[in-house]
Design a protein around this motif. Sequence first.
Motif, PDB file in Angstrom:
ATOM      1  N   GLU A  49      12.321  14.232  -5.664  1.00 56.11           N
ATOM      2  CA  GLU A  49      13.148  13.020  -5.614  1.00 56.11           C
ATOM      3  C   GLU A  49      12.854  12.213  -4.346  1.00 56.11           C
ATOM      4  N   PRO A  50      13.011  10.891  -4.402  1.00 54.63           N
ATOM      5  CA  PRO A  50      12.744  10.053  -3.221  1.00 54.63           C
ATOM      6  C   PRO A  50      13.839  10.183  -2.157  1.00 54.63           C
ATOM      7  N   ILE A  51      13.550   9.634  -0.995  1.00 57.39           N
ATOM      8  CA  ILE A  51      14.543   9.523   0.084  1.00 57.39           C
ATOM      9  C   ILE A  51      15.298   8.205  -0.093  1.00 57.39           C
ATOM     10  N   LEU A  52      16.598   8.213   0.158  1.00 58.36           N
ATOM     11  CA  LEU A  52      17.371   6.964   0.135  1.00 58.36           C
ATOM     12  C   LEU A  52      17.636   6.523   1.569  1.00 58.36           C
ATOM     13  N   ILE A  53      17.064   5.367   1.932  1.00 56.13           N
ATOM     14  CA  ILE A  53      17.274   4.778   3.264  1.00 56.13           C
ATOM     15  C   ILE A  53      18.470   3.842   3.179  1.00 56.13           C
ATOM     16  N   ILE A  54      19.476   4.087   3.996  1.00 52.77           N
ATOM     17  CA  ILE A  54      20.683   3.253   3.977  1.00 52.77           C
ATOM     18  C   ILE A  54      20.745   2.539   5.326  1.00 52.77           C
ATOM     19  N   GLU A  55      20.349   1.276   5.340  1.00 52.82           N
ATOM     20  CA  GLU A  55      20.129   0.529   6.592  1.00 52.82           C
ATOM     21  C   GLU A  55      20.278  -0.962   6.306  1.00 52.82           C
ATOM     22  N   ASP A  56      21.029  -1.672   7.158  1.00 54.97           N
ATOM     23  CA  ASP A  56      21.274  -3.097   6.896  1.00 54.97           C
ATOM     24  C   ASP A  56      20.238  -4.015   7.546  1.00 54.97           C
ATOM     25  N   LYS A  57      19.535  -3.547   8.567  1.00 55.03           N
ATOM     26  CA  LYS A  57      18.570  -4.404   9.258  1.00 55.03           C
ATOM     27  C   LYS A  57      17.201  -4.316   8.588  1.00 55.03           C
ATOM     28  N   LYS A  58      16.643  -5.484   8.272  1.00 58.66           N
ATOM     29  CA  LYS A  58      15.395  -5.560   7.517  1.00 58.66           C
ATOM     30  C   LYS A  58      14.242  -4.896   8.258  1.00 58.66           C
ATOM     31  N   GLU A  59      14.149  -5.110   9.577  1.00 53.02           N
ATOM     32  CA  GLU A  59      13.017  -4.565  10.321  1.00 53.02           C
ATOM     33  C   GLU A  59      13.030  -3.031  10.307  1.00 53.02           C
ATOM     34  N   ASN A  60      14.237  -2.432  10.364  1.00 53.67           N
ATOM     35  CA  ASN A  60      14.336  -0.969  10.306  1.00 53.67           C
ATOM     36  C   ASN A  60      14.038  -0.446   8.900  1.00 53.67           C
ATOM     37  N   GLN A  61      14.425  -1.217   7.891  1.00 53.06           N
ATOM     38  CA  GLN A  61      14.113  -0.833   6.512  1.00 53.06           C
ATOM     39  C   GLN A  61      12.606  -0.714   6.325  1.00 53.06           C
TER      40      GLN A  61
END
Length: 430
Positions: A25-37
């Motif tokens: 299964e994939p990792i879910l990245i939960i982040e609001d800043k585009k550069e960190n995404q």
Amino acid sequence: MVESNVNQSQSSQARVKEHLRRPKEPILIIEDKKENQVLLEAICKRIGMDADVAEDGKIALEMAAKRPYSLYLVDLMMPVLDGKSFIREQKKLEPNAVFMIQTAIDQIDEIIEIMKMGVYDYLLKPLHVEIVADRLEKALEYVYLKRMESLLVDEESKELKSQLEWLNYKESHRKTNEVNSELHSILNLKTTLMQGSGLGAISTIIDSIQQMKVDLGKDYSINKEFWDLLYENHEHNIAMMSGLDLAVDLIQNNTNLVRTKSEDLLGLLPSLVESFRDEIIERELKVNLPVVKQSVFLDLDLESMKVAIHEIFTNGLKYSKRKSHFDVFVTFVDGYFCLSAKNNIIDDEYAKQLAQSEKKLIEPFFRIHPPVESFYSKEKFSLGLGLTMVDFILHRHNGMFFIRNAIDHTTEVKADCIIAEVFLPIQNEK
């Protein structure tokens, strides 16, 4: 340049082997800043993992409801639903989920509070590529081990019932099968003595020397090569006799059971692994020991249990597939403390016989594989007696031992493995 390419190739092969233990299964990245995404997606891709992105905790909950994820990489400070709230809500739905947090807050009290929520690890911002990649690799290995542990609990519960039925069956047929049992033991011993180094090899060498005597008459000399082989096999025989002496001592001496905390038993594991350091390095094995927070009381004779676990480790490590993992787990099943050791099987002709013979492995003198010469100096028992003595020691502890074939289903690539399991009854504190 050639050496560099070889090293890169070996490193690449090692990563591929590690990926076999990766969750699919994939990792879910939960982040609001585009550069960190963008940065985190790139790091996931670099280590060979797919990733999805959620802009806040609310969107993440909706995404997690639609598909499974191997790992949640959570930013603490987000609009709509923050990281802490997401973790609390997701834990209600997925109690065994694994979370990593990322935060700019470098305050010990705050981090401790977050870790108490059951978070696996944390990353401090600003994010560094190498650190994040390394932590993600470790987290994915933790996901694998956690899933394997969960799978073992289910399988061990079934195996425990099966083993109890098997023991009852053996006891009810013990009287009628005594002659057959003795005959099998004798046949097993004959096979073992003529297999590999030791008496069988000495007989062959002496026959060769006798032929030299016949050919050369009274003026003959023993070739140095023959003498070296004789002495080497003499050492094997000494080891066999030492193992028999130890087995007799264990059988004849009383087992002194003392109420003991389970962590005292687990405290034996690191030094036991260290005693196999050379063999582990030579076979390029990776050993994973359990981290157990729960403590229970067991009635133990620590010295004899140390012998039993040493034999389980010997058996698992010497038959482990090269460049594979040797995993040790602790689970709690139906009032029993269970210590399990798992190794990947070497894919050869002997492995094909294991499925039909797993219950015979604890019979005296029975063996499927020929002896592994590189391990003979580490073996406390020989002659196929090791697992027999483990079974005997566990019986003295009012526990059970069994060893079985299994298939590792926790990753996309299924792998055949062997699991050796020690069951000890959990006791009250007093």
